[in-house]
Motif scaffolding. Sequence first.
Motif, short mmCIF file in Angstrom:
data_model
loop_
_atom_site.label_atom_id
_atom_site.label_comp_id
_atom_site.label_asym_id
_atom_site.label_seq_id
_atom_site.Cartn_x
_atom_site.Cartn_y
_atom_site.Cartn_z
N ALA A 38 0.84 -1.20 0.00
CA ALA A 38 0.00 0.00 0.00
C ALA A 38 0.88 1.26 0.00
CB ALA A 38 -0.90 0.01 1.23
N ALA A 39 0.45 2.26 -0.74
CA ALA A 39 1.19 3.52 -0.81
C ALA A 39 1.30 4.16 0.57
CB ALA A 39 0.51 4.47 -1.79
N SER A 40 0.27 4.05 1.37
CA SER A 40 0.33 4.65 2.71
C SER A 40 1.39 3.98 3.58
CB SER A 40 -1.04 4.59 3.38
OG SER A 40 -1.46 3.24 3.54
N ASP A 41 1.54 2.67 3.43
CA ASP A 41 2.57 1.95 4.17
C ASP A 41 3.96 2.37 3.70
OD1 ASP A 41 0.49 0.68 5.44
OD2 ASP A 41 0.89 -1.30 4.58
N ARG A 42 4.12 2.51 2.39
CA ARG A 42 5.40 2.94 1.85
C ARG A 42 5.77 4.32 2.41
NH1 ARG A 42 3.37 0.29 -2.61
NH2 ARG A 42 2.49 2.17 -3.55
N GLU A 43 4.81 5.21 2.44
CA GLU A 43 5.06 6.55 2.97
C GLU A 43 5.39 6.52 4.45
OE1 GLU A 43 5.60 9.45 1.36
OE2 GLU A 43 5.55 8.06 -0.33
N ALA A 80 15.21 -4.29 18.55
CA ALA A 80 13.79 -4.58 18.76
C ALA A 80 13.01 -4.78 17.46
CB ALA A 80 13.15 -3.43 19.57
N MET A 81 13.63 -4.49 16.34
CA MET A 81 12.93 -4.58 15.06
C MET A 81 12.74 -6.03 14.64
SD MET A 81 14.68 -1.64 12.73
CE MET A 81 13.33 -1.35 11.59
N PRO A 82 11.53 -6.36 14.22
CA PRO A 82 11.33 -7.69 13.64
C PRO A 82 11.97 -7.76 12.25
CG PRO A 82 9.32 -6.41 13.47
CD PRO A 82 10.31 -5.58 14.24
N ARG A 83 12.17 -8.94 11.74
CA ARG A 83 12.78 -9.12 10.43
C ARG A 83 11.92 -8.52 9.32
NH1 ARG A 83 14.74 -8.39 6.51
NH2 ARG A 83 15.64 -9.79 5.01
N HIS A 84 10.61 -8.71 9.42
CA HIS A 84 9.68 -8.19 8.41
C HIS A 84 8.83 -7.10 9.02
CE1 HIS A 84 10.82 -11.22 5.50
NE2 HIS A 84 10.79 -12.10 6.49
N ALA A 85 8.36 -6.22 8.18
CA ALA A 85 7.58 -5.08 8.64
C ALA A 85 6.32 -5.51 9.35
CB ALA A 85 7.21 -4.19 7.45
N PRO A 86 6.02 -4.88 10.48
CA PRO A 86 4.75 -5.16 11.14
C PRO A 86 3.59 -4.61 10.31
CG PRO A 86 5.96 -3.42 12.30
CD PRO A 86 6.84 -3.93 11.21
N VAL A 87 2.45 -5.17 10.49
CA VAL A 87 1.26 -4.72 9.77
C VAL A 87 0.82 -3.39 10.38
CG1 VAL A 87 -1.14 -5.24 9.22
CG2 VAL A 87 0.58 -7.07 9.24
N LEU A 88 0.62 -2.41 9.54
CA LEU A 88 0.18 -1.10 10.00
C LEU A 88 -1.35 -1.04 10.00
CD1 LEU A 88 2.70 1.10 7.97
CD2 LEU A 88 2.85 0.41 10.37
N ALA A 89 -1.88 -0.37 10.99
CA ALA A 89 -3.35 -0.27 11.11
C ALA A 89 -3.89 0.81 10.23
CB ALA A 89 -3.73 -0.01 12.54
#
Length: 89
Positions: A38-43, A80-89
């Motif tokens: 999603a563009a919002s996630d990229r931003e 503390a960062m996970p390997r993959h991006a967390p899901v954004l709400a």
Amino acid sequence: MRTEDADRDFSPMLYDVMRELATQLGGRYVEWMREASAASDREHWRGEQFRVTREVRSVDPDSRAAIEAHTATLRAELAAMPRHAPVLA
């Protein structure tokens, strides 16, 4: 030696370590940005990468205390960062 002098007398490698951690952290955000559908996630992830850059640039390069404090912050955030991006709400 005065405390003020001690804060200014240190190896420049401390600053390099802080910058390297910022590069690793920013790189993870860029990776997450590229994986986002999603563009919002990229931003969002682009904003986080810019935040890391701004924060590092604001650190006084002549202050050992400031460099060490921000290095600790970066190290904790990266750990503390996970390997993959967390899901954004």
